[in-house]
Design a protein around this motif. Structure first.
Motif, PDB file in Angstrom:
ATOM      1  N   THR A   1       4.274  13.330  27.976  1.00 17.72           N
ATOM      2  CA  THR A   1       3.472  14.555  27.773  1.00 17.72           C
ATOM      3  C   THR A   1       2.534  14.505  26.553  1.00 17.72           C
ATOM      4  OG1 THR A   1       5.032  15.862  26.445  1.00 17.72           O
ATOM      5  CG2 THR A   1       5.290  16.003  28.829  1.00 17.72           C
ATOM      6  N   SER A   2       2.200  13.309  26.118  1.00 17.79           N
ATOM      7  CA  SER A   2       1.244  13.191  25.003  1.00 17.79           C
ATOM      8  C   SER A   2      -0.186  13.390  25.485  1.00 17.79           C
ATOM      9  CB  SER A   2       1.324  11.796  24.383  1.00 17.79           C
ATOM     10  OG  SER A   2       2.589  11.571  23.852  1.00 17.79           O
ATOM     11  N   ILE A   3      -1.018  13.841  24.565  1.00 15.40           N
ATOM     12  CA  ILE A   3      -2.443  13.970  24.869  1.00 15.40           C
ATOM     13  C   ILE A   3      -3.242  13.008  23.992  1.00 15.40           C
ATOM     14  CG2 ILE A   3      -4.457  15.501  24.744  1.00 15.40           C
ATOM     15  CD1 ILE A   3      -2.683  17.704  25.799  1.00 15.40           C
ATOM     16  N   LEU A   4      -4.065  12.201  24.658  1.00 19.22           N
ATOM     17  CA  LEU A   4      -4.865  11.193  23.961  1.00 19.22           C
ATOM     18  C   LEU A   4      -6.331  11.573  24.031  1.00 19.22           C
ATOM     19  CD1 LEU A   4      -4.980   8.239  22.687  1.00 19.22           C
ATOM     20  CD2 LEU A   4      -5.411   7.451  25.020  1.00 19.22           C
ATOM     21  N   SER A   5      -6.999  11.568  22.880  1.00 17.08           N
ATOM     22  CA  SER A   5      -8.458  11.698  22.916  1.00 17.08           C
ATOM     23  C   SER A   5      -9.063  10.685  21.956  1.00 17.08           C
ATOM     24  CB  SER A   5      -8.905  13.123  22.624  1.00 17.08           C
ATOM     25  OG  SER A   5      -8.395  13.523  21.383  1.00 17.08           O
ATOM     26  N   PHE A   6     -10.384  10.547  22.028  1.00 18.22           N
ATOM     27  CA  PHE A   6     -11.001   9.372  21.400  1.00 18.22           C
ATOM     28  C   PHE A   6     -11.949   9.655  20.248  1.00 18.22           C
ATOM     29  CE2 PHE A   6      -9.445   7.912  25.414  1.00 18.22           C
ATOM     30  CZ  PHE A   6      -9.029   6.623  25.156  1.00 18.22           C
ATOM     31  N   GLY A   7     -12.546  10.826  20.185  1.00 23.71           N
ATOM     32  CA  GLY A   7     -13.570  11.069  19.170  1.00 23.71           C
ATOM     33  C   GLY A   7     -14.834  10.285  19.479  1.00 23.71           C
ATOM     34  N   LEU A   8     -15.719  10.198  18.520  1.00 17.43           N
ATOM     35  CA  LEU A   8     -16.967   9.450  18.720  1.00 17.43           C
ATOM     36  C   LEU A   8     -16.913   8.143  17.936  1.00 17.43           C
ATOM     37  CD1 LEU A   8     -19.571  12.336  18.416  1.00 17.43           C
ATOM     38  CD2 LEU A   8     -19.115  10.972  20.469  1.00 17.43           C
ATOM     39  N   PRO A   9     -17.494   7.079  18.488  1.00 15.05           N
ATOM     40  CA  PRO A   9     -17.430   5.802  17.771  1.00 15.05           C
ATOM     41  C   PRO A   9     -18.397   5.746  16.578  1.00 15.05           C
ATOM     42  CG  PRO A   9     -18.611   5.530  19.844  1.00 15.05           C
ATOM     43  CD  PRO A   9     -18.159   6.957  19.803  1.00 15.05           C
ATOM     44  N   ALA A  10     -17.898   5.254  15.450  1.00 17.06           N
ATOM     45  CA  ALA A  10     -18.730   5.090  14.260  1.00 17.06           C
ATOM     46  C   ALA A  10     -19.655   3.884  14.444  1.00 17.06           C
ATOM     47  CB  ALA A  10     -17.849   4.909  13.037  1.00 17.06           C
ATOM     48  N   TYR A  11     -19.208   2.908  15.217  1.00 17.09           N
ATOM     49  CA  TYR A  11     -20.045   1.750  15.546  1.00 17.09           C
ATOM     50  C   TYR A  11     -19.706   1.337  16.964  1.00 17.09           C
ATOM     51  CZ  TYR A  11     -15.675  -0.632  14.475  1.00 17.09           C
ATOM     52  OH  TYR A  11     -14.364  -1.001  14.479  1.00 17.09           O
ATOM     53  N   GLY A  12     -20.623   0.601  17.591  1.00 16.82           N
ATOM     54  CA  GLY A  12     -20.379   0.151  18.970  1.00 16.82           C
ATOM     55  C   GLY A  12     -20.584   1.269  19.968  1.00 16.82           C
ATOM     56  N   PHE A  13     -20.391   0.972  21.239  1.00 19.60           N
ATOM     57  CA  PHE A  13     -20.732   1.917  22.315  1.00 19.60           C
ATOM     58  C   PHE A  13     -19.626   2.062  23.347  1.00 19.60           C
ATOM     59  CE2 PHE A  13     -23.665   3.055  25.993  1.00 19.60           C
ATOM     60  CZ  PHE A  13     -24.028   4.293  25.460  1.00 19.60           C
ATOM     61  N   ARG A  14     -18.818   1.007  23.536  1.00 18.41           N
ATOM     62  CA  ARG A  14     -17.813   1.035  24.609  1.00 18.41           C
ATOM     63  C   ARG A  14     -16.420   0.702  24.089  1.00 18.41           C
ATOM     64  NH1 ARG A  14     -22.510  -0.507  27.352  1.00 18.41           N
ATOM     65  NH2 ARG A  14     -22.798   0.793  29.193  1.00 18.41           N
TER      66      ARG A  14
ATOM     67  N   GLY B   1     -15.280   9.628  24.931  1.00 14.54           N
ATOM     68  CA  GLY B   1     -14.128   9.263  25.744  1.00 14.54           C
ATOM     69  C   GLY B   1     -13.557  10.417  26.531  1.00 14.54           C
ATOM     70  N   PRO B   2     -12.643  10.127  27.426  1.00 15.54           N
ATOM     71  CA  PRO B   2     -11.969  11.182  28.177  1.00 15.54           C
ATOM     72  C   PRO B   2     -10.837  11.793  27.345  1.00 15.54           C
ATOM     73  CG  PRO B   2     -11.087   9.049  28.791  1.00 15.54           C
ATOM     74  CD  PRO B   2     -12.147   8.791  27.767  1.00 15.54           C
ATOM     75  N   VAL B   3     -10.256  12.869  27.850  1.00 17.12           N
ATOM     76  CA  VAL B   3      -9.005  13.386  27.287  1.00 17.12           C
ATOM     77  C   VAL B   3      -7.941  13.151  28.356  1.00 17.12           C
ATOM     78  CG1 VAL B   3      -7.807  15.400  26.366  1.00 17.12           C
ATOM     79  CG2 VAL B   3     -10.256  15.095  25.927  1.00 17.12           C
ATOM     80  N   LEU B   4      -6.868  12.504  27.960  1.00 17.63           N
ATOM     81  CA  LEU B   4      -5.853  12.078  28.922  1.00 17.63           C
ATOM     82  C   LEU B   4      -4.495  12.633  28.561  1.00 17.63           C
ATOM     83  CD1 LEU B   4      -6.870   8.295  29.012  1.00 17.63           C
ATOM     84  CD2 LEU B   4      -7.572  10.064  30.635  1.00 17.63           C
TER      85      LEU B   4
END
Lengths: 243, 283
Positions: free
Chosen positions: B97-110, B59-62
């Motif tokens: 001013t929060s920062i959101l990131s996603f990590g990697l998915p344990a299952y699935g792709f999108r 994912g992106p970092v937002l």
């Protein structure tokens, strides 16, 4: 050519009308006529349609009962195939510069076939090509009527990018790359004109059933037309016939 | 407003698609997994066609410049807000001013990120869905500042987690109906399609999923004809190509099967190496 098409389901929410035979203008006329009629007659049920050489795909709105629709279509198709279609024809004259700078495959084709580049250009600019339908890229016309002598196989390795405006041949077809795109056709030249404009209500210049003639221009003319297009002073030549 | 600090592998803005222009050769586009994307908008009280961010694998970092409410759905990411883990599938308050990131998915792709009001990007031919050549951008770029539509609905006050169907992400079999050229296959090839499992290759993207077939299938090409998302074709080299949301509107390979809408959504969550089987439905 007043034969009823076969009606087949194409997944949960779509239908195909399928005509038998080979690519021919009479069938294309019939397809265009039926496509127009359906979009008026069944605008409440139809989301959109996609005509092609010998088929029309009908994509239905989400809540339409597909079996009911097929029955309705079947019974009303009987009558519409007896009617005459619209006979208005538009021929667009498309300026194409066949200079080797743009026609990057001219030299190879000439060596391969033994025809001079001049001869290849003469043959390509001779016919009035029919726009059968649009597909492959936004606004890309599938053109029929390429002279047999110009039917060469596609390139073994497709190019990653073919520049927008490139005019090419592939198999028995010729066409214009309306956007930058990968592609395997042999490129003969380039047109300075554009054929797809997202700011217009109907974004594609060509419509199925239109005609196209390629006219050879020099590099100087190519540059002049390019700047006229930028200034908004260029207009494409077109002839309209009602027969 | 949301600033894109890093873009991720393949991040795009999508809504439910660009309808009405397929006869001009314009691909439909729209969210790959409609089930997850609709859920995200629904949980926020957005209308279902609101533009969301589609996230692929990484994912992106937002950076959120204004407080808002978000929902993340889809693949099993471990999203963090200001480096603290947050829940998926439920509305989350995002302070300014929060920062959101996603990590990697344990299952699935999108995965899907919806914001209250929806993303406000260029609308072209009735849709915000990215498609290079139609929209200016084909991919979300680092440094872009995304606008958000003003939200008319009141804030959703819930902490309830929605239970998401796990089968949506792990189900091997996708439902198909026969395509127009199914009968051009031999009886033994037809049987293979029902019995074999196929492997998703890394050449799969928003245009098509390319599946490796343990046995080469051969079927004659056709005169160019309409295709749609979910159309299953056989390529000249015997691979199985399942067209997805950014597919061309017409094509010249035999159309042997057609996936159901539910199955397109499920396939969109598969990644390279995953196995897929076809479950035949009658018309």
């Amino acid at each position: 050519m007043k034969i009823l098409p076969k009606i087949e389901k194409f997944g949960e929410n779509a239908i195909l009308l399928m005509w038998k035979g080979t690519i021919n203008a009479a069938c294309n006329d019939e397809i265009i006529k039926i496509d127009k009629w359906m979009n008026t007659m069944f605008h409440k049920e139809i989301l959109e349609t996609v005509p092609s050489f010998l088929e029309i795909a009908i994509y239905l709105k989400p809540k339409v009962a597909i079996d009911v629709f097929v029955k309705q279509l079947q019974s009303s198709l009987q009558n519409v195939i007896k009617t005459e279609g619209i006979k208005k024809k538009i021929i667009y004259e498309i300026p194409v510069c066949y200079d080797e700078e743009f026609g990057i495959d001219l030299r190879e084709l000439s060596a391969l076939s033994g025809f001079s580049i001049k001869k290849i250009v003469q043959w390509h600019t001779k016919p009035v090509y029919r726009v059968y339908f649009l597909g492959f890229l936004p606004g890309f016309p599938y053109l029929g009527g390429l002279p047999k002598a110009l039917c060469f196989p596609r390139k073994k390795e497709p190019r990653e990018v073919i520049t927008k405006g490139s005019v090419g041949i592939g198999g028995s077809q010729t066409g214009i790359y309306t956007l930058d795109s990968p592609g395997g056709w042999n490129i003969l030249g380039r047109t300075p004109y554009y054929f797809f404009d997202v700011t217009k209500a109907i974004p594609s210049l060509f419509q199925a059933g239109d005609y196209v003639k390629f006219v050879s221009i020099t590099k100087t003319q190519f540059e002049n037309i390019t700047s006229q297009i930028k200034e908004g002073t260029y207009s494409l030549k077109r002839e309209i016939y009602n027969d | 407003m949301i600033e894109v600090l890093s873009s991720g592998l393949y991040t795009t803005i999508q809504d439910l698609g660009r309808y009405g222009y397929r006869k001009y050769g314009v691909p439909l586009s729209g969210v790959m997994d409609g089930y997850s994307a609709k859920l995200a908008n629904q949980l926020l009280g957005n209308t279902k066609n609101c533009a969301v961010l589609e996230i692929t694998l990484t994912g992106p970092v937002l950076k959120f410049k204004k407080a808002t409410q978000i929902v993340i759905t889809g693949a099993g990411f471990t999203p963090t807000l200001n480096y603290k883990e947050i829940f998926m599938n439920t509305p989350v308050e995002v302070p300014s001013t929060s920062i959101l990131s996603f990590g990697l998915p344990a299952y699935g792709f999108r995965g899907y990120l919806a914001v209250a009001g929806g993303f406000k990007t260029e609308n072209v031919l009735g849709s915000s869905s990215f498609y290079k050549g139609i929209t200016q951008e084909g991919l979300l770029q680092k440094g872009t500042v995304l606008e958000i539509n003003p939200s008319e609905r009141s804030k959703i006050k819930t902490n309830a987690l929605v239970s998401v169907k796990k089968t949506h992400f792990i189900e091997k079999n996708v439902e198909v109906q026969k395509g127009p050229e199914f009968d051009n296959l031999t009886k033994s090839e037809q049987r293979k399609l029902q019995e074999l499992q196929f492997t998703v290759t890394s050449k799969s993207n928003r245009m098509a999923y390319l599946l490796e077939c343990p046995s080469i299938l051969t079927v004659k090409e056709i005169i160019t004809a309409p295709v749609q998302p979910g159309t299953v074709q056989i390529t000249p080299s015997g691979k199985i190509m399942v067209l997805m949301r950014d597919a061309q509107t017409t094509g010249g390979y035999a159309r042997i099967l057609q996936l159901t809408e539910k199955s397109i959504n499920q396939l969109a969550q598969k990644r390279a190496g995953d196995k897929v089987g076809f479950l035949f439905l009658e018309y």
